[in-house]
Design a protein around this motif. Structure first.
Motif, short mmCIF file in Angstrom:
data_model
loop_
_atom_site.label_atom_id
_atom_site.label_comp_id
_atom_site.label_asym_id
_atom_site.label_seq_id
_atom_site.Cartn_x
_atom_site.Cartn_y
_atom_site.Cartn_z
N HIS B 92 -12.23 -4.57 -3.64
CA HIS B 92 -11.92 -5.14 -4.95
C HIS B 92 -11.79 -4.02 -6.00
N LEU B 93 -12.73 -3.11 -5.94
CA LEU B 93 -12.74 -1.98 -6.87
C LEU B 93 -11.48 -1.14 -6.69
N LEU B 94 -11.11 -0.89 -5.46
CA LEU B 94 -9.93 -0.07 -5.18
C LEU B 94 -8.66 -0.72 -5.70
N TYR B 95 -8.61 -2.05 -5.64
CA TYR B 95 -7.44 -2.74 -6.21
C TYR B 95 -7.35 -2.49 -7.71
N HIS B 96 -8.48 -2.58 -8.38
CA HIS B 96 -8.48 -2.31 -9.82
C HIS B 96 -8.02 -0.89 -10.11
N LEU B 97 -8.51 0.03 -9.33
CA LEU B 97 -8.16 1.43 -9.54
C LEU B 97 -6.67 1.65 -9.30
N LYS B 98 -6.17 1.00 -8.25
CA LYS B 98 -4.75 1.16 -7.93
C LYS B 98 -3.88 0.60 -9.04
N ASP B 99 -4.30 -0.53 -9.61
CA ASP B 99 -3.53 -1.13 -10.70
C ASP B 99 -3.44 -0.20 -11.90
N ASN B 100 -4.46 0.62 -12.05
CA ASN B 100 -4.49 1.51 -13.21
C ASN B 100 -4.13 2.95 -12.86
N VAL B 156 -11.63 8.44 -3.22
CA VAL B 156 -10.69 7.85 -4.18
C VAL B 156 -9.77 8.94 -4.75
N ARG B 157 -10.36 10.07 -5.07
CA ARG B 157 -9.53 11.17 -5.58
C ARG B 157 -8.46 11.56 -4.55
N TRP B 158 -8.90 11.69 -3.30
CA TRP B 158 -7.95 12.03 -2.23
C TRP B 158 -6.85 10.98 -2.14
N TRP B 159 -7.26 9.73 -2.21
CA TRP B 159 -6.34 8.59 -2.09
C TRP B 159 -5.29 8.65 -3.20
N MET B 160 -5.73 8.87 -4.42
CA MET B 160 -4.81 8.91 -5.56
C MET B 160 -3.85 10.09 -5.43
N GLN B 161 -4.42 11.21 -5.02
CA GLN B 161 -3.58 12.40 -4.87
C GLN B 161 -2.50 12.17 -3.82
N ALA B 162 -2.85 11.36 -2.81
CA ALA B 162 -1.89 11.05 -1.75
C ALA B 162 -1.00 9.88 -2.14
N GLY B 163 -1.05 9.48 -3.42
CA GLY B 163 -0.15 8.44 -3.90
C GLY B 163 -0.53 7.03 -3.48
N CYS B 164 -1.82 6.80 -3.22
CA CYS B 164 -2.30 5.46 -2.83
C CYS B 164 -1.51 4.94 -1.63
N SER B 165 -1.28 5.80 -0.65
CA SER B 165 -0.45 5.38 0.49
C SER B 165 -1.18 4.39 1.38
N LEU B 166 -2.50 4.55 1.53
CA LEU B 166 -3.25 3.55 2.30
C LEU B 166 -3.47 2.32 1.44
N THR B 167 -3.70 1.18 2.10
CA THR B 167 -4.05 -0.02 1.32
C THR B 167 -5.53 0.05 0.97
N LEU B 171 -8.56 1.89 3.19
CA LEU B 171 -9.44 2.94 2.68
C LEU B 171 -10.90 2.51 2.71
N ALA B 172 -11.15 1.28 2.29
CA ALA B 172 -12.53 0.78 2.27
C ALA B 172 -13.13 0.78 3.67
N SER B 173 -12.35 0.34 4.65
CA SER B 173 -12.92 0.27 6.00
C SER B 173 -13.10 1.66 6.59
N TYR B 174 -12.16 2.56 6.31
CA TYR B 174 -12.33 3.95 6.75
C TYR B 174 -13.59 4.54 6.14
N TYR B 175 -13.74 4.27 4.87
CA TYR B 175 -14.90 4.83 4.18
C TYR B 175 -16.21 4.34 4.78
N LEU B 176 -16.28 3.04 5.07
CA LEU B 176 -17.51 2.50 5.65
C LEU B 176 -17.77 3.12 7.02
#
Lengths: 183, 183
Positions: B92-100, B156-167, B171-176
DNA sequence: TTCGTTAGTAAACAATTTGTTCGGAGAATG
DNA sequence: CATTCTCCGAACAAATTGTTTACTAACGAA
């Protein structure tokens, strides 16, 4: 190198380190560094073009000192890393960091750790790449590498902020537990 | 609030965000922000005392927006967190971050992410504290908390730098997986 | 619409900070 | 001893900061 140059350079480094422990990089003026180091204005600028370059060179010097062993062994033979377990390697590294904690505190635990951490992570990435089994399988390798590298860097920062209360051996073994490194 | 104020404030935020994507915070002058935002010098200083405060307020606004749900539920009832699994929460958090991400890119992936990450980690620490089972047992809780928090922030920083290519779900499941969260 | 209030602007201002240039004093090296 | 190098302080222009001024234009309530 001329003794005077060394003396001036060291005085500036020490002054800067001292100031970094007290205030943010942005709010430190060249004049403050000059006063603290007790050198002339001309001397400062003959050594460092800008405050940014001073920070950069200080980081470089620090790394050249702390990672001299790592970098040497890497340069000499590529597979030297595997002769030592990741745990031993990290423990060794932590000892070096602890020995230099008086110099590192300002850079790593202050509010200006950005540049230092950047360098730090670059070197760590090299180290961890020698241990492919530390990367969780089934996860994009770049993400996994980013994870182990930044986790270790942040663990070190936490450790330093806590005054190096744990031993290097303890921190290294805790860290390996956290990244679920196969023992 | 007066429309004119909102307009000026927003123009300054946008200009600043745009500039942050191009150069380091330290090297951005107030004059540049003023020119980019196309507002008067007096206007800038009537809104923000200093450049530091501008950055701070921009981070605050961003967090108030992104974390409005998290902070609300925390305020209303302490045990709300446990009604949702950590995976869902982070997704849920990642969706918010992606939107912004257009607003975040400058703050998070540039070279001036220090302050933002500091705020970010404070909020994350609150989130993770609601899930005590994410802290590896047998490890000092502070170190374990530091680990999950900073790992997520860096992911999250890595994700953003990579252009939010993962959903966000990926990302959440990888992280867990990376923090070996008991599923 | 009118009218007091509020936010906007440009221009000029002092104060700080930056980075450079000068000539002279004093170590280092041979 | 002599030459070369480094350091120093003082003075300098340039850039930046943050404030003040007097004027203009938009807002919102009556």
């Amino acid at each position: 190198m001329d003794r005077r140059q060394q003396k001036s350079r060291q005085a500036i480094f020490s002054a800067f380190t001292h100031l970094l422990e007290q205030k943010h990089f942005n709010h430190i003026t060249v004049q403050e560094i000059i006063d603290e180091a007790n050198v002339g204005r001309t001397t400062f600028y003959s050594h460092f073009e800008t405050k940014d370059i001073l920070l950069k060179e200080m980081c470089s010097d620090m790394f050249a000192h702390i990672f001299s062993h790592e970098l040497h062994s890497e340069a000499s033979h590529d597979f030297s890393a595997s002769s030592q377990g990741l745990g031993e390697k990290l423990t060794h590294l932590l000892y070096h960091l602890k020995d230099n904690r008086s110099n590192l505190r300002g850079l790593l635990t202050g509010d200006s750790s950005e540049l230092f951490l950047q360098y730090f992570k670059e070197v760590l990435a090299q180290v961890f790449k020698s241990y492919p089994d530390c990367l969780t399988i089934g996860i994009p390798p770049e993400l996994a590498l980013n994870h182990v590298v930044s986790s270790f860097a942040e663990a070190v920062r936490w450790w330093m902020q806590a005054g190096c209360s744990l031993t290097p051996e303890e921190l290294a073994s805790y860290y390996l537990l956290l990244i679920a490194y196969p023992s």
